[in-house]
Design an enzyme around this catalytic site. Structure first.
Site, PDB file in Angstrom:
ATOM      1  N   GLY A   1       0.786  -1.238   0.000  1.00 53.57           N
ATOM      2  CA  GLY A   1       0.000   0.000   0.000  1.00 53.57           C
ATOM      3  C   GLY A   1       0.813   1.281   0.000  1.00 53.57           C
TER       4      GLY A   1
ATOM      5  CG  ASN B   1       2.253   3.332  -5.770  1.00 52.44           C
ATOM      6  OD1 ASN B   1       2.635   4.374  -6.292  1.00 52.44           O
ATOM      7  ND2 ASN B   1       2.900   2.185  -5.887  1.00 52.44           N
TER       8      ASN B   1
ATOM      9  CG  MET C   1      -0.378  -7.704  -7.023  1.00 58.20           C
ATOM     10  SD  MET C   1       0.328  -6.516  -8.193  1.00 58.20           S
ATOM     11  CE  MET C   1       1.682  -7.480  -8.834  1.00 58.20           C
TER      12      MET C   1
ATOM     13  CB  ILE D   1      -5.971 -10.148 -15.162  1.00 59.47           C
ATOM     14  CG1 ILE D   1      -4.432 -10.186 -15.170  1.00 59.47           C
ATOM     15  CG2 ILE D   1      -6.505  -9.701 -16.516  1.00 59.47           C
ATOM     16  CD1 ILE D   1      -3.840 -11.231 -16.071  1.00 59.47           C
ATOM     17  CG  LEU D   2      -9.688  -5.775 -12.527  1.00 60.66           C
ATOM     18  CD1 LEU D   2      -9.494  -4.277 -12.416  1.00 60.66           C
ATOM     19  CD2 LEU D   2     -10.656  -6.289 -11.465  1.00 60.66           C
TER      20      LEU D   2
ATOM     21  CG  ASN E   1      -2.266  -0.825 -13.115  1.00 64.99           C
ATOM     22  OD1 ASN E   1      -2.235  -1.019 -11.892  1.00 64.99           O
ATOM     23  ND2 ASN E   1      -1.514  -1.516 -13.953  1.00 64.99           N
TER      24      ASN E   1
ATOM     25  CG  HIS F   1       3.446  -2.251 -15.041  1.00 71.90           C
ATOM     26  ND1 HIS F   1       3.088  -3.471 -14.497  1.00 71.90           N
ATOM     27  CD2 HIS F   1       4.526  -2.486 -15.822  1.00 71.90           C
ATOM     28  CE1 HIS F   1       3.925  -4.395 -14.945  1.00 71.90           C
ATOM     29  NE2 HIS F   1       4.804  -3.834 -15.738  1.00 71.90           N
TER      30      HIS F   1
ATOM     31  CG  ASP G   1       0.769  -4.699 -16.603  1.00 70.46           C
ATOM     32  OD1 ASP G   1       0.057  -4.172 -15.752  1.00 70.46           O
ATOM     33  OD2 ASP G   1       1.480  -5.687 -16.368  1.00 70.46           O
TER      34      ASP G   1
ATOM     35  CD  GLU H   1       5.879   1.832  -8.568  1.00 66.25           C
ATOM     36  OE1 GLU H   1       4.722   1.593  -8.183  1.00 66.25           O
ATOM     37  OE2 GLU H   1       6.759   0.949  -8.606  1.00 66.25           O
TER      38      GLU H   1
HETATM   39  C1  GAR Z   1       4.085  -1.285  -7.104  1.00 65.40           C
HETATM   40  O1  GAR Z   1       5.443  -1.324  -7.471  1.00 65.40           O
HETATM   41  C2  GAR Z   1       3.210  -1.291  -8.338  1.00 65.40           C
HETATM   42  O2  GAR Z   1       3.751  -0.577  -9.405  1.00 65.40           O
HETATM   43  C3  GAR Z   1       3.137  -2.758  -8.643  1.00 65.40           C
HETATM   44  O3  GAR Z   1       2.983  -3.376  -7.388  1.00 65.40           O
HETATM   45  C4  GAR Z   1       3.685  -2.591  -6.409  1.00 65.40           C
HETATM   46  C5  GAR Z   1       2.752  -2.339  -5.245  1.00 65.40           C
HETATM   47  O4  GAR Z   1       3.456  -1.719  -4.192  1.00 65.40           O
HETATM   48  N1  GAR Z   1       2.046  -3.060  -9.518  1.00 65.40           N
HETATM   49  C6  GAR Z   1       2.126  -3.944 -10.511  1.00 65.40           C
HETATM   50  O5  GAR Z   1       3.097  -4.625 -10.711  1.00 65.40           O
HETATM   51  C7  GAR Z   1       0.862  -4.049 -11.366  1.00 65.40           C
HETATM   52  N2  GAR Z   1       1.137  -4.683 -12.592  1.00 65.40           N
HETATM   53  P1  GAR Z   1       2.680  -0.922  -3.053  1.00 65.40           P
HETATM   54  O6  GAR Z   1       1.529  -1.838  -2.612  1.00 65.40           O
HETATM   55  O7  GAR Z   1       3.693  -0.764  -1.974  1.00 65.40           O
HETATM   56  O8  GAR Z   1       2.188   0.360  -3.645  1.00 65.40           O
END
Ligand code: GAR
Length: 198
Positions: free
Chosen positions: A13, A15, A91, A93-94, A108, A110, A146, A175
């Site tokens: 969490g 982001n 994580m 796929i919808l 999203n 990525h 993605d 990010e």
């Molecule tokens: C992040 O790095 C995000 O970009 C990635 O999961 C991580 C979640 O971290 N998402 C993907 O890979 C989606 N394809 P967080 O829960 O600490 O934000």
């Protein structure tokens, strides 16, 4: 009038926290709900500590019944009057139906410079490919993994002594800045496009 933003998570969490904090500043969005697909996700407590209503919709309880999983998500999203959804480390796929329902209101993040390195293990793959830089991308979600129109990207150098973990951290630091800024700009543009009586 602020736009209600729902955030879907499955893990730490990082982001999500920054999106919520960003929306507590002068911002066109308001966090309305956080939903985690994973009952163990550290992000759930973090969201609750930020006074955001949180729910767990445990994906494992639905087996292969994606429709039922998404119906439960939608029930919560509609109840909290979500207008825009941010996937933040969600994580799964919808389905095409879910994506169509939230058409152009589903974002999203990525951890790669899309269209490079879609899917999992992006940092390991970027290092192994001998890339000199990678980055992160915020995009609109379409039925393909993605994929979808890119709303913003940040380039991040890959250093010669990087491990997957050092690179993951450097990309994640970028990010959280990118996602908050892109969401702000996206909502400002979205409000301009809405009919006056909406
Ligand atoms: C992040 O790095 C995000 O970009 C990635 O999961 C991580 C979640 O971290 N998402 C993907 O890979 C989606 N394809 P967080 O829960 O600490 O934000």
């Amino acid at each position: 009038m602020k736009t209600n933003v729902a955030i879907l998570i499955s893990g730490t969490g990082t982001n999500m926290v920054e999106l919520i904090k960003g929306m507590k500043e002068d911002h066109p969005g308001k966090p309305c709900v956080v939903v985690s697909s994973n009952p163990e996700a550290a992000g759930i407590t973090k969201a609750a500590n930020l006074d955001i209503k949180t729910y767990i919709v445990n994906k494992n309880n639905f087996g292969s019944d994606k429709r039922a999983f998404e119906e439960k998500l939608n029930e919560i999203l509609f109840r909290h009057e979500a207008e825009v959804i941010c996937l933040a480390g969600f994580m799964h796929i919808l389905s095409d139906d879910f994506v169509s329902l939230w058409n152009k209101n589903l974002l999203n993040i990525h951890p790669s410079l899309l269209p490079k390195f879609k899917g999992l293990n992006t940092h390991k793959r970027a290092i192994e490919a001998g890339e000199k830089e990678t980055g992160c991308t915020v995009h609109l979600v379409t039925p393909n993994l993605d994929d979808g129109p890119i709303l913003g990207q940040t380039r991040v150098p890959i250093l010669c002594d990087d491990t997957t973990e050092t690179l993951r951290k450097r990309v994640l630091d970028n990010e959280i800045i990118l996602y908050t800024n892109v969401l702000r700009e996206f909502l400002i543009e979205r409000i301009k496009m809405l009919p006056l009586n909406n």
